[in-house]
Design a protein around this motif. Sequence first.
Motif, mmCIF file in Angstrom:
data_model
loop_
_atom_site.group_PDB
_atom_site.id
_atom_site.type_symbol
_atom_site.label_atom_id
_atom_site.label_comp_id
_atom_site.label_asym_id
_atom_site.label_seq_id
_atom_site.Cartn_x
_atom_site.Cartn_y
_atom_site.Cartn_z
ATOM 1 N N ARG A 193 49.732 33.684 35.395
ATOM 2 C CA ARG A 193 49.945 34.807 34.482
ATOM 3 C C ARG A 193 48.610 35.304 33.928
ATOM 4 N NH1 ARG A 193 55.154 33.063 30.698
ATOM 5 N NH2 ARG A 193 56.675 32.858 32.419
ATOM 6 N N ASP A 210 46.018 36.467 31.109
ATOM 7 C CA ASP A 210 45.704 35.926 29.784
ATOM 8 C C ASP A 210 45.120 37.051 28.930
ATOM 9 O OD1 ASP A 210 45.287 34.169 27.692
ATOM 10 O OD2 ASP A 210 43.298 33.609 28.394
ATOM 11 N N ASP A 232 42.881 38.550 34.502
ATOM 12 C CA ASP A 232 43.935 38.624 35.516
ATOM 13 C C ASP A 232 44.330 37.246 36.005
ATOM 14 O OD1 ASP A 232 43.853 41.401 35.393
ATOM 15 O OD2 ASP A 232 42.280 41.514 36.924
ATOM 16 N N ALA A 233 45.571 37.149 36.438
ATOM 17 C CA ALA A 233 46.031 35.922 37.092
ATOM 18 C C ALA A 233 45.309 35.768 38.434
ATOM 19 C CB ALA A 233 47.536 35.984 37.301
ATOM 20 N N ARG A 237 47.791 45.324 37.491
ATOM 21 C CA ARG A 237 46.751 44.673 36.687
ATOM 22 C C ARG A 237 46.168 45.666 35.675
ATOM 23 N NH1 ARG A 237 45.275 39.726 38.949
ATOM 24 N NH2 ARG A 237 45.791 39.433 41.170
#
Length: 212
Positions: free
Chosen positions: A87, A89, A110-111, A133
């Motif tokens: 996920r 943050d 970004d994940a 994103r």
Amino acid sequence: MTGRRPTPQGRAARLRLRHGLHVARRGADLLDRKLQVLLERHGRLQQDAERAEAQWRERWTEAQTWLLRGLLVSGEGGPAAAAVAGRADVVVEWTVSMGVRHPSGASCTDAIRAPYEPAPGNTALAHAEGAYREAVRAAAAYAAHRTAARMVEEEAARTRRRVRALRRHWIPRLTAELAAVEQAVEQTEHEDAVRRRWAADRTGGTGDGRYG
């Protein structure tokens, strides 16, 4: 029901009321200036929030468009197969304006796609992933700006209520009490002056009668 408190009497009370009235008027003036700064700040934050909302909606629409194109190419299972398990943050940054702590922005990480996770199956899905994103970043920025505008607006409302209470209730009451005390002090001083003249006249009259 609680009745009106009795008006204090005497010169000491007059000094206290004069000081209290000065402090109340000074406080109202300071709160007025604070309110104007808060309103100006809120206006700027509201504009920032509106721009951030427009940008977020644009990014979201773009992401939805690319996703639809990807679905047309790969079918419904394509996005799920290329989804990242991790996920994003989001970290909210904070600042203080006129004593109000509120968000100043948000940074988004970004994940990360794991090595074993499959990449998007077509170009449209790859574009959709990048667009989502960007949409997440825009959403975080919008949430920070909107929250900041709301918190400053709430502080402005509290400040406005305090100014109203001072100008409509506290200052008029102190003014009325001071007027009553000053009248009482003047009356007392007048009565003292009359008694002194009466005592002086009486002393002088007794002296004339004794030695006349």
